[in-house]
Write an enzyme that holds these catalytic residues in place. Structure first.
Site, mmCIF file in Angstrom:
data_model
loop_
_atom_site.group_PDB
_atom_site.id
_atom_site.type_symbol
_atom_site.label_atom_id
_atom_site.label_comp_id
_atom_site.label_asym_id
_atom_site.label_seq_id
_atom_site.Cartn_x
_atom_site.Cartn_y
_atom_site.Cartn_z
ATOM 1 N N CYS A 50 31.786 -32.203 -46.473
ATOM 2 C CA CYS A 50 30.489 -32.808 -46.269
ATOM 3 C C CYS A 50 29.709 -31.835 -47.233
ATOM 4 C CB CYS A 50 30.015 -32.791 -45.071
ATOM 5 S SG CYS A 50 28.389 -33.582 -44.925
ATOM 6 N N CYS A 52 26.196 -32.033 -47.523
ATOM 7 C CA CYS A 52 25.067 -32.112 -46.982
ATOM 8 C C CYS A 52 24.369 -30.604 -46.592
ATOM 9 C CB CYS A 52 24.647 -32.950 -45.838
ATOM 10 S SG CYS A 52 24.932 -32.381 -44.151
ATOM 11 N N CYS A 55 25.274 -29.333 -42.477
ATOM 12 C CA CYS A 55 26.511 -29.129 -41.732
ATOM 13 C C CYS A 55 26.879 -27.687 -42.115
ATOM 14 C CB CYS A 55 27.473 -30.131 -42.273
ATOM 15 S SG CYS A 55 27.336 -31.665 -41.563
HETATM 16 N N1 LIG Z 1 20.469 -35.166 -48.592
HETATM 17 C C1 LIG Z 1 20.587 -34.799 -47.328
HETATM 18 C C2 LIG Z 1 21.563 -35.448 -46.276
HETATM 19 C C3 LIG Z 1 21.617 -35.101 -45.013
HETATM 20 C C4 LIG Z 1 22.334 -36.092 -43.951
HETATM 21 O O1 LIG Z 1 22.062 -37.144 -43.925
HETATM 22 N N2 LIG Z 1 23.379 -35.541 -43.623
HETATM 23 C C5 LIG Z 1 24.400 -36.310 -42.749
HETATM 24 C C6 LIG Z 1 25.660 -35.742 -42.713
HETATM 25 S S1 LIG Z 1 26.495 -35.517 -41.255
HETATM 26 C C7 LIG Z 1 28.299 -35.115 -41.466
HETATM 27 O O2 LIG Z 1 28.769 -35.798 -42.567
HETATM 28 C C8 LIG Z 1 23.621 -36.523 -41.176
HETATM 29 O O3 LIG Z 1 24.137 -37.695 -40.709
HETATM 30 N N3 LIG Z 1 22.887 -35.732 -40.947
HETATM 31 C C9 LIG Z 1 22.119 -35.818 -39.746
HETATM 32 C C10 LIG Z 1 21.635 -34.931 -39.265
HETATM 33 O O4 LIG Z 1 21.828 -33.938 -39.926
HETATM 34 O O5 LIG Z 1 21.165 -34.634 -37.940
HETATM 35 C C11 LIG Z 1 20.942 -33.227 -47.051
HETATM 36 O O6 LIG Z 1 21.841 -32.609 -47.855
HETATM 37 O O7 LIG Z 1 20.172 -32.456 -46.170
#
Ligand SMILES: N[C@@H](CCC(=O)N[C@@H](CSCO)C(=O)NCC(=O)O)C(=O)O
Length: 192
Positions: A50, A52, A55
């Site tokens: 991931c 993002c 994480c």
């Molecule tokens: N571009 C953003 C994306 C953040 C995002 O939506 N993250 C997902 C990843 S989960 C695992 O794959 C998500 O569902 N997040 C919900 C949360 O974090 O609570 C960035 O990079 O920040």
């Protein structure tokens, strides 16, 4: 390619000898002593890289490796008092060790969320062998948000594909279908 995708991806997927009847193991935080320990009584699902920003990633890694497991199979067995929640307003309540910063599990408390009942975990924190292997890379374009130059994106996507990981800029189609089906269920338009 100089980008450190993730230490567990350096040898291809060889660090993930998935075992068919694997039934779980224990995660440990990175502290030298008094480790937080989390027992998981199930194999993980949907393991993925991931990109993002939210994480947890090991030092220097561009991607996280994260999988899901039923929340009822996750239990903190040692040093729970060292845990805190990164962001209580986030969909995923990430419980991290206040001393070493490792994220031990991420729980969804919103009953209307498509992934309610699942916890997000990082099985690289386990010494047990047999956990499910990464299957795809998600939120790939998001690594730009944490400093990866756009000029490297083509190489990074190719490296992930060469590892056998299809790349997506959100989650996999299967998981996106689950999210949309939940939205349709909530607004009354779901057809099976
Ligand atoms: N571009 C953003 C994306 C953040 C995002 O939506 N993250 C997902 C990843 S989960 C695992 O794959 C998500 O569902 N997040 C919900 C949360 O974090 O609570 C960035 O990079 O920040």
């Amino acid at each position: 390619m100089i980008t450190n995708l993730h230490p567990k991806l350096t040898n291809g997927l060889n660090d993930y000898p998935e075992v068919n009847d694997f039934s779980g193991g224990t995660l440990q935080c990175l502290c030298e002593s008094n480790k937080v320990e989390v027992k998981i009584d199930a194999q993980t699902l949907h393991n993925h890289a991931c990109g993002c920003s939210k994480c947890w990633k090991p030092e220097g890694a561009t991607f996280s490796l994260v999988a899901v497991v039923p929340s009822e199979k996750v239990q903190v067995i040692h040093n729970e008092d060292k845990l805190a929640i990164v962001d209580e307003t986030a969909a995923i309540q990430r419980h991290f060790c206040k001393e070493c910063n490792a994220h031990m599990f991420g729980r969804i408390e919103n009953k209307d969320h498509a992934f309610y009942g699942l916890d997000f975990v990082h099985t690289e924190l386990s010494a047990d062998k047999g956990w499910s292997a990464p299957q795809f890379a998600a939120f790939v374009s998001s690594i730009i948000e944490t400093g990866t130059p756009t000029s490297e994106m083509g190489d990074i996507r190719k490296t992930l594909n060469d590892l056998g990981l299809p790349t997506y800029d959100v989650l996999s189609p299967e998981l996106m279908d689950v999210i949309s089906a939940k939205a349709a269920e909530l607004n009354g338009t779901l057809k099976k």
